[in-house]
Design a protein around this motif. Structure first.
Motif, PDB file in Angstrom:
ATOM      1  N   ALA A 157     -15.670 -14.647  -3.284  1.00 20.43           N
ATOM      2  CA  ALA A 157     -15.562 -14.911  -1.639  1.00 20.43           C
ATOM      3  C   ALA A 157     -14.043 -14.928  -1.507  1.00 20.43           C
ATOM      4  N   ASP A 158     -13.680 -14.321  -1.254  1.00 17.67           N
ATOM      5  CA  ASP A 158     -12.229 -14.541  -0.842  1.00 17.67           C
ATOM      6  C   ASP A 158     -12.242 -12.739  -0.291  1.00 17.67           C
ATOM      7  N   GLN A 159     -11.200 -12.375   1.204  1.00 18.24           N
ATOM      8  CA  GLN A 159     -10.453 -11.096   1.602  1.00 18.24           C
ATOM      9  C   GLN A 159      -9.263 -11.050   0.645  1.00 18.24           C
ATOM     10  N   GLU A 160      -9.030  -9.147   0.749  1.00 18.63           N
ATOM     11  CA  GLU A 160      -7.327  -8.965   0.754  1.00 18.63           C
ATOM     12  C   GLU A 160      -6.854  -9.191   1.762  1.00 18.63           C
ATOM     13  N   THR A 180     -16.052  -8.084  -1.347  1.00 18.53           N
ATOM     14  CA  THR A 180     -16.095 -10.109  -1.112  1.00 18.53           C
ATOM     15  C   THR A 180     -18.025  -9.688  -0.510  1.00 18.53           C
ATOM     16  N   ALA A 181     -17.754 -11.066  -1.256  1.00 19.33           N
ATOM     17  CA  ALA A 181     -18.751 -11.650  -1.158  1.00 19.33           C
ATOM     18  C   ALA A 181     -19.409 -12.502   0.629  1.00 19.33           C
ATOM     19  N   LEU A 182     -17.866 -12.791   1.158  1.00 16.35           N
ATOM     20  CA  LEU A 182     -17.580 -13.189   2.676  1.00 16.35           C
ATOM     21  C   LEU A 182     -18.597 -12.352   3.489  1.00 16.35           C
ATOM     22  N   ASP A 183     -19.458 -12.848   4.358  1.00 18.10           N
ATOM     23  CA  ASP A 183     -20.213 -12.254   5.462  1.00 18.10           C
ATOM     24  C   ASP A 183     -18.746 -12.353   6.605  1.00 18.10           C
ATOM     25  N   THR A 184     -17.899 -11.974   6.840  1.00 15.51           N
ATOM     26  CA  THR A 184     -16.676 -12.437   7.929  1.00 15.51           C
ATOM     27  C   THR A 184     -16.199 -10.679   8.479  1.00 15.51           C
ATOM     28  N   CYS A 185     -15.812 -11.261   9.619  1.00 16.67           N
ATOM     29  CA  CYS A 185     -15.161  -9.932  10.462  1.00 16.67           C
ATOM     30  C   CYS A 185     -13.563  -9.443   9.345  1.00 16.67           C
ATOM     31  N   ILE A 186     -13.435  -8.591   9.364  1.00 13.57           N
ATOM     32  CA  ILE A 186     -12.281  -7.127   9.292  1.00 13.57           C
ATOM     33  C   ILE A 186     -11.608  -7.497  10.382  1.00 13.57           C
ATOM     34  N   GLU A 187     -10.375  -7.680   9.956  1.00 18.04           N
ATOM     35  CA  GLU A 187      -9.305  -7.891  10.901  1.00 18.04           C
ATOM     36  C   GLU A 187      -8.174  -6.924  10.508  1.00 18.04           C
TER      37      GLU A 187
END
Length: 372
Positions: free
Chosen positions: A165-168, A203-210
């Motif tokens: 649950a993270d993002q690069e 990622t295991a997060l369902d969130t936005c890419i920025e």
């Protein structure tokens, strides 16, 4: 963390012993970089929060040079301590490999030279990173020509371990400066690009890419030093775009301009210097992922706050005392130190408020050759 630091120092000592068994054509030296710092940032405007930090960075590294192959390596550890915390705040390994294929071009991988070594203006790159986020790791390409200097790098900030649950997160920057001689003076034209990204496919997060972009272009007239005086006149324009698939920033694009004037004074022997800089910042919906929040039209800690148009007067005073270098040729040892004092003020013409910060930095460097 103390155990990690001890293991790294033992490994350094072991490498030193083994390296001395190599040919005398190889150059090996131990360098110690010690920095102490104090920073008091009194920020009361709604864009960011103030803080006070006092601490140190101790970086012992081994340098290994192979002149025939134009190859350079260094390995060590960066120990960061902050007053008011127990033990060490950060223990970070340092490993840099550098290849110099020509006298003008350098390829560097691993630990980069530090966040203050890109020489970027505050709207692009926050100078507070020197105190709280100094170390950078990634890839760096540097070029130095007669009329062009370039520094291009990737700082990989967060590695995405698959299915967590993270993002690069990483930053790509390129600082290019065109140089022109105007009689006894020099004209510099900065062309700067910076992009920051967070996302990742695993990622295991369902969130936005920025993905955010910033650019800078301007003119900087460097006046030739005369009888201990020097100065510069600079005008820069900054731009911002949100290129994310689904933008979630307050604004999708913006811009700003920043004219500045600087006057410097130095002692005849060059060991003491000081400067005064005055500037005027005008920003229109300007944002920056890595720039100082003091120049932005949004807030770091208030998600619903914005001030689309910013009008701000800035001022800075610096003083630098350089120590006299000490060298002992018989022991192949050299040492140097310096002290830097700075004070910065930011007055918002619309809010009628002033933020300010003071900083004191002392640095000591020592170099000892290990091959006699």
């Amino acid at each position: 963390m103390k155990r990690i630091a001890l293991v790294l120092l033992v490994l350094l000592a072991g490498w030193s012993v083994k390296a001395q068994e190599k040919s005398e054509n190889d150059a090996l030296r131990l360098e110690v970089d010690a920095t102490t710092f104090f920073r008091d940032a009194e920020y009361f405007m709604p864009f960011t929060k103030g803080y006070t930090i006092s601490g140190f960075r101790l970086t012992p590294v081994l340098h290994y040079l192979m002149p025939s192959d134009k190859f350079f390596a260094k390995a060590g550890v960066m120990l960061t301590g902050v007053a008011g915390t127990e033990g060490l705040w950060k223990v970070e390994p340092v490993l840099t490999l550098r290849y110099v294929p020509s006298s003008r071009f350098v390829i560097q991988m691993g630990t980069l030279d530090g966040s203050d070594q890109h020489y970027l203006d505050a709207p692009m790159y926050d100078p507070e990173r020197y105190f709280i986020d100094y170390k950078e790791d990634g890839l760096q390409l540097m070029w130095a020509g007669d009329h062009w200097m370039s520094d291009t790098w990737v700082n990989w900030e967060t590695f995405l371990e698959p299915w967590t649950a993270d993002q690069e997160r990483f930053t790509l920057g390129s600082n290019n400066i065109l140089l022109f001689s105007l009689g006894r003076h020099e004209l510099q034209i900065p062309l700067v690009f910076m992009g920051s990204h967070r996302g990742g496919q695993f990622t295991a997060l369902d969130t936005c890419i920025e993905t955010l972009f910033n650019e800078q272009v301007g003119l900087d007239l460097q006046l030739v030093k005369k009888e201990g005086y020097d100065g510069s006149l600079a005008f820069s324009a900054f731009f911002f775009q949100n290129q994310s698939p689904e933008p979630h920033t307050m604004f999708n694009k913006g811009w700003g301009v920043y004219p500045r004037a600087k006057v410097g004074l130095s002692s005849p022997e060059g060991r003491r210097s000081g400067s005064v800089t005055l500037g005027y910042w005008y920003g229109d919906r300007y944002q920056s992922a890595r720039g100082s929040w003091l120049y932005q039209s949004v807030s770091w800690h208030k998600a619903d706050f914005s001030q689309p148009v910013r009008r701000m007067i800035t001022g800075s005073v610096t003083f630098v005392q350089m120590g006299k270098s000490s060298t002992r040729s018989s022991a192949a040892t050299s040492a140097s130190w310096n002290l830097s004092l700075s004070a910065d003020a930011y007055y918002d013409l619309d809010l009628k408020k002033t933020d300010f910060a003071i900083g004191l930095i002392m640095n000591f460097k020592c170099r000892q050759s290990l091959l006699q």
